[in-house]
Design a protein around this motif. Structure first.
Motif, short mmCIF file in Angstrom:
data_model
loop_
_atom_site.label_atom_id
_atom_site.label_comp_id
_atom_site.label_asym_id
_atom_site.label_seq_id
_atom_site.Cartn_x
_atom_site.Cartn_y
_atom_site.Cartn_z
N PHE A 630 0.57 -1.30 0.16
CA PHE A 630 -0.10 -0.01 -0.14
C PHE A 630 0.93 1.05 0.08
O PHE A 630 1.70 1.39 0.82
N PHE A 631 0.52 2.05 -1.02
CA PHE A 631 1.32 3.48 -1.30
C PHE A 631 0.21 4.49 -1.32
O PHE A 631 -0.46 4.29 -2.30
N LEU A 632 0.06 5.33 -0.28
CA LEU A 632 -0.94 6.47 -0.23
C LEU A 632 -0.51 7.79 -0.72
O LEU A 632 0.92 8.12 -0.88
N ARG A 644 1.93 8.40 -3.87
CA ARG A 644 2.67 7.39 -3.36
C ARG A 644 3.72 7.47 -2.40
O ARG A 644 4.69 7.00 -2.09
N GLU A 645 3.70 8.84 -1.78
CA GLU A 645 4.60 9.16 -0.89
C GLU A 645 4.22 9.25 0.47
O GLU A 645 4.60 10.29 1.30
N VAL A 646 2.99 8.45 0.75
CA VAL A 646 2.68 8.39 2.32
C VAL A 646 2.69 7.01 2.85
O VAL A 646 2.25 6.09 2.13
N GLY A 647 3.23 6.66 3.67
CA GLY A 647 3.45 5.42 4.25
C GLY A 647 4.87 5.20 4.76
O GLY A 647 5.78 6.18 5.05
N PRO A 648 5.39 3.78 5.10
CA PRO A 648 6.89 3.62 5.36
C PRO A 648 7.85 3.92 4.45
O PRO A 648 7.63 3.87 3.32
N VAL A 663 35.20 16.19 -6.72
CA VAL A 663 34.63 16.39 -4.87
C VAL A 663 33.72 15.50 -4.96
O VAL A 663 32.80 15.36 -5.65
N ALA A 664 33.90 14.81 -3.70
CA ALA A 664 32.79 13.65 -3.51
C ALA A 664 31.66 14.64 -2.42
O ALA A 664 32.27 15.12 -1.49
N THR A 665 30.40 14.33 -2.70
CA THR A 665 29.61 14.79 -1.87
C THR A 665 28.39 13.42 -1.44
O THR A 665 28.41 12.58 -1.95
N THR A 666 27.85 13.60 -0.40
CA THR A 666 26.87 12.65 0.00
C THR A 666 25.39 13.07 -0.10
O THR A 666 25.05 14.43 0.24
N VAL A 667 24.47 12.23 -0.91
CA VAL A 667 23.15 12.65 -1.12
C VAL A 667 22.39 11.62 -0.34
O VAL A 667 22.43 10.30 -0.33
N SER A 668 21.30 12.14 0.13
CA SER A 668 20.28 11.51 1.03
C SER A 668 18.96 11.71 0.40
O SER A 668 18.49 12.72 -0.01
N ASP A 669 18.28 10.46 0.38
CA ASP A 669 16.91 10.44 -0.29
C ASP A 669 16.09 9.33 0.38
O ASP A 669 16.57 8.40 1.27
N TYR A 670 14.74 9.63 0.40
CA TYR A 670 13.96 8.77 1.01
C TYR A 670 13.47 7.66 0.00
O TYR A 670 12.81 7.84 -1.05
N GLU A 671 13.35 6.29 0.69
CA GLU A 671 12.83 5.27 -0.33
C GLU A 671 11.49 4.80 0.47
O GLU A 671 11.63 4.39 1.47
N TYR A 672 10.30 5.05 -0.39
CA TYR A 672 8.92 4.64 0.02
C TYR A 672 8.80 3.02 -0.13
O TYR A 672 9.02 2.60 -1.21
N ILE A 673 8.73 2.42 1.08
CA ILE A 673 8.65 0.76 0.85
C ILE A 673 7.30 0.21 0.86
O ILE A 673 7.11 -0.91 0.61
N GLY A 674 6.37 1.06 1.26
CA GLY A 674 4.99 0.41 1.16
C GLY A 674 4.65 -0.08 2.44
O GLY A 674 5.52 -0.78 3.19
N GLY A 675 3.57 -0.31 2.88
CA GLY A 675 2.95 -0.84 3.92
C GLY A 675 2.23 -2.09 3.52
O GLY A 675 1.67 -2.23 2.55
N ASP A 676 1.81 -2.91 4.61
CA ASP A 676 1.02 -4.04 4.63
C ASP A 676 -0.34 -3.70 5.36
O ASP A 676 -1.28 -4.47 5.29
N LYS A 677 -0.48 -2.70 5.97
CA LYS A 677 -1.72 -2.01 6.30
C LYS A 677 -1.99 -0.67 5.75
O LYS A 677 -1.01 0.02 5.64
N SER A 708 4.00 -0.55 8.18
CA SER A 708 4.68 -1.85 7.99
C SER A 708 4.21 -2.91 8.70
O SER A 708 3.72 -2.53 9.81
N GLU A 709 4.89 -4.04 8.63
CA GLU A 709 4.64 -5.14 9.38
C GLU A 709 4.86 -4.95 11.05
O GLU A 709 4.03 -5.47 12.02
N ASP A 710 5.88 -4.19 11.24
CA ASP A 710 6.02 -3.83 12.61
C ASP A 710 5.37 -2.76 13.34
O ASP A 710 5.91 -2.55 14.35
N GLU A 711 4.53 -2.18 12.58
CA GLU A 711 3.77 -1.12 13.24
C GLU A 711 2.32 -1.50 13.42
O GLU A 711 1.80 -2.28 12.56
N ASP A 712 1.63 -0.80 14.15
CA ASP A 712 0.20 -1.18 14.14
C ASP A 712 -0.80 -0.10 13.72
O ASP A 712 -0.30 1.05 13.13
N PHE A 713 -2.15 -0.64 13.28
CA PHE A 713 -2.86 0.27 12.60
C PHE A 713 -3.13 1.36 13.56
O PHE A 713 -2.91 1.64 14.78
#
Length: 761
Positions: A630-632, A644-648, A663-677, A708-713
């Protein structure tokens, strides 16, 4: 002096009588002065004939008869001697022939519109009364649009051929709108409450576009009845709503309206009884009556009680039942005693059912939605249900179900008159996001393919990161039975930041109605999928490769809304269970419960509440496929968030080296993995902006999340608010909605604007 005065009066009284009594000898009767009207046509109404004893009274009657032909503006009679003969001559002056009608000064209405209003046609004999009637019609049309001070001046030019040109000069003046609507004598309802129920409205800032605030006398007269009805519904049955005073300001720019009200005393319900032809016991019939002794009297409530008793009889075939509510006012106790007098009439059956207006839709498509068949006992409830079912097909602009007398007094024919509308849809949409970049999509669908109610869908989308192609067709009455059968085939490609998904597949649908409002549907789906281009280190790296899906979904839907395409009351509930594992490599089960309820409020506004809960689990030890999680977010789930950017989500960090500078730089980004609930709640309030145009305003509150699986409704809930516009435009349904994120997280925008538009053909 008094004797001479009396003699003069006697002479004035006696001389005309003597003149009328005089007779003449006439040798010939002729008509002169006529150019277009033949003499024979005139002489047909002349009764005087040649001979002795022609009276002045008979000549006077002929003059009036010639006038009544309507072709002449002057008629005279002369008696002359010609060649030794006494000739009676009727000299006529013909009215001119109208050759041209023109207008000047008109800006609000063009000439074509004005010509439809006037009662003068060309060529036609000129008549002053037709001109006067035309002036009134033009003025009324201007008043309808708010030009209350419009003046119309006619000019008639007649040439030497007795032909007339008529010129209507229009002085439109300024558009005069209603500035204030005030009341006096009202204590039960505030001015604001009374103004809201009226069709006549005060001007507002969009009056230049909507015409609101225009004064229409007939509409205002209807408003007086509406105001009185408000009082009748709270027991003030002796209310008097007086004729309104309409006052124009000295500058002739605005109108003020004052309505005086005498409220009188409030009445309550006294005794309630029923008599006449009773098909049930008194107590059973009176149980349908909601007005009880001691209640505040309500004319609206009385009407509803009459309808309830009427439906009881009409559902038993008594189509001509007459329920008369007899009222007896007890002025001393301020009570209204009610007596429902019932005449049941004869019991009737359905004769013929005639269908008209369906130029494209087959008769059987309409007949199978009818709850009544020829030979059935008449039922008022089934008549109403039949109309609703035909209307809910969505194929017609208008659906009218009426009755007519059948072959005899015990039969009733039913006429179903429809007006077809376009049921094919072409829709396009465009968008841009940081995930999908440019997206274009389009679809062609036909809800009434071949006039058989077949649903055809051909759609496709093309974007920088996604492509979709789909073809589907569904028959809601397969083999003319209550079976739904359909299929879809599709091919999709979708790129996300973490991976690309390709799928080719199809589904087969089989449905059956369990009742009027409850339907069941089974869907078998088969897909061949490939997950590729998985980003190194992604949580989905182990799902790369090909797989197959073979699943069966059971869906149960209950729909009690009044109009399926645009509900105002009722509810839609749906429960679906999908099991993947009938062959194939993917094994999971998905459960979704969905419910939406519509509540009508005053002034055409509607509030709707929508909730959805979903859960997916891996089966037989298999992991949940990434594309089944589930991606909301987005216009159809949680507005104010990107699709698709609401959820775990998990934070990914990677190093990037600039090839030029090293020059080396560090880039951070979020990966949306979807939920089971997942859980979604949408609360919407819609209100008419321009009712005639189908334009609505919208306010909403959205809440929900995916876990996700380790979270509750409901462990954490995302919320947003916003508004928008919905318009059933000539191009199709249009949605413009803006959502505001109430609790933005790191990397999220505060708001999102989204739209969709379609086009009918």
């Amino acid at each position: 002096m008094s004797k001479w005065a009396l003699l003069l009066v006697l002479l004035l009284l006696l001389v005309p009588g003597a003149a009328l009594a005089q007779t003449y000898s006439v040798d010939e009767v002729v008509v002169e002065g006529n150019r277009r009207v033949e003499s024979k046509a005139i002489l047909t109404v002349v009764k005087v004939e040649k001979g002795e004893g022609v009276s002045a009274e008979a000549i006077d009657r002929d003059i009036r008869a010639i006038f009544e032909l309507g072709r002449f503006q002057d008629v005279q009679a002369d008696l002359e001697e010609r060649n030794g003969k006494k000739v009676l001559i009727y000299r006529v002056t013909e009215r001119p022939l109208v050759r041209k009608v023109e207008f000047s000064g008109n800006k609000e209405f063009d000439e074509a519109k004005l010509k439809t209003l006037i009662s003068i046609r060309t060529p036609e004999i000129y008549h002053p009364r037709a001109v006067e009637k035309s002036i009134r019609a033009i003025k009324e049309a201007y008043i309808e649009e708010g030009y209350y001070a419009a003046e119309i001046t006619p000019r008639v030019d007649v040439n030497d051929r007795n032909e007339a040109n008529i010129l209507f000069t229009v002085a439109e003046g300024d558009k005069i709108l209603i500035r204030n609507i005030r009341f006096s004598g009202n204590t039960i309802f505030a001015d604001r409450e009374l103004r809201k129920v009226m069709e006549t409205k005060e001007r507002w800032f969009l009056s230049w576009m909507t015409g609101r605030g225009a004064y229409r006398e007939q509409v205002l007269q209807t408003d007086l009845e509406i105001i009185a009805d408000q009082y009748y519904n709270v027991g003030y049955v002796q209310v008097k709503v007086k004729e309104p005073r309409v006052i124009m300001d000295p500058a002739k720019k605005f109108l003020d309206i004052l309505i005086e009200i005498e409220e009188g005393e409030q009445f309550r319900v006294g005794t309630v009884d029923v008599r006449g032809d009773l098909i049930k016991g008194k107590e059973d019939i009176l149980s349908l009556v909601k007005l009880k002794e001691g209640d505040v009297f309500s004319r609206k409530g009385l009407r509803e009680d009459v309808f309830a008793i009427n439906d009881l009889y009409a559902d038993q075939g008594y189509a001509y039942v007459n329920v008369s509510p007899l009222t007896d006012l007890d002025l001393e106790r301020r009570r209204i005693n009610l007596m429902f007098d019932i005449e049941q009439g004869v019991q009737v059956t359905i004769g013929r059912i005639r269908i008209s207006g369906n130029t494209r839709t087959r008769d059987k498509v309409i007949r199978r939605e009818m709850k009544l068949a020829e030979g059935d006992l008449y039922s008022s409830t089934k008549m109403k249900t039949s109309r609703a079912r035909v209307n809910n097909l969505g194929f017609f602009e208008e659906v009218n179900v009426t009755t007519a007398k059948g072959a005899d007094a015990e039969q009733m024919d039913v006429d179903v008159a429809v007006k077809e509308k376009a049921t094919g849809t072409f829709s396009i949409g465009f968008g841009y996001s940081s995930v999908d970049h440019f997206i274009g999509q389009g679809s062609v669908s036909q809800e009434n393919f071949l006039g058989r109610a077949l649903k055809l869908n051909l759609s496709g989308s093309y974007g920088g990161t996604s492509n979709t192609y789909q073809l589907g067709i569904t028959d809601p009455y397969f083999l003319d039975r209550k079976l739904t059968l359909g299929f879809d085939i599709y091919k999709t490609t979708r790129e996300w930041n973490e991976f690309t998904r390709k799928a080719t597949g199809g589904d087969l649908k089989l449905g059956y109605p369990l009742s009027d409002n409850l339907r069941s549907l089974l869907v078998y789906r088969y897909e061949e999928k490939e997950i590729l281009d998985v980003v190194a280190g992604s949580i989905y790296e182990d799902q790369a490769g090909t797989s197959t899906l073979s699943s069966l979904t059971a869906i149960l839907t209950r729909n009690t809304t009044d109009y399926h395409l645009d509900p105002t009351r009722g509810a839609v509930s749906e429960l679906s269970v999908e099991y993947a594992g009938l062959g194939g490599t993917q094994k999971f089960a998905k459960y979704i419960a969905d419910y939406r309820h519509f509540y009508p409020l005053m002034w055409g506004t509607v509030i709707s509440a929508h909730g959805q809960v979903g859960f997916v689990q891996g089966m037989q030890g298999e992991e949940i496929p990434v594309d089944e999680r589930f991606f909301l977010g987005g216009i159809n789930t949680l507005r104010g968030f990107k699709s698709r950017e609401v959820g775990p989500r998990v934070l990914r960090t990677s190093g990037v080296v600039d090839p030029v500078t090293g020059v080396a730089t560090t880039v951070s980004d979020y990966e949306y993995i979807g939920g089971d609930k997942k859980a979604i709640f949408n609360l919407e309030y819609t209100f008419p902006l321009l009712k005639d145009m189908g334009l609505k305003g919208l306010l909403f509150f959205d809440a929900g999340n995916a876990w996700s699986e380790d979270e509750d409704f409901f462990e954490s809930v995302r919320t947003s608010v916003g508004g928008g516009i919905r318009w059933f435009s000539p191009m199709g349904p249009l949605r413009l909605e803006w959502g505001y994120n109430l609790d933005p997280m790191d990397g999220e925008d505060r708001s999102q604007f989204e739209f969709s538009i379609g086009r009918f053909f």
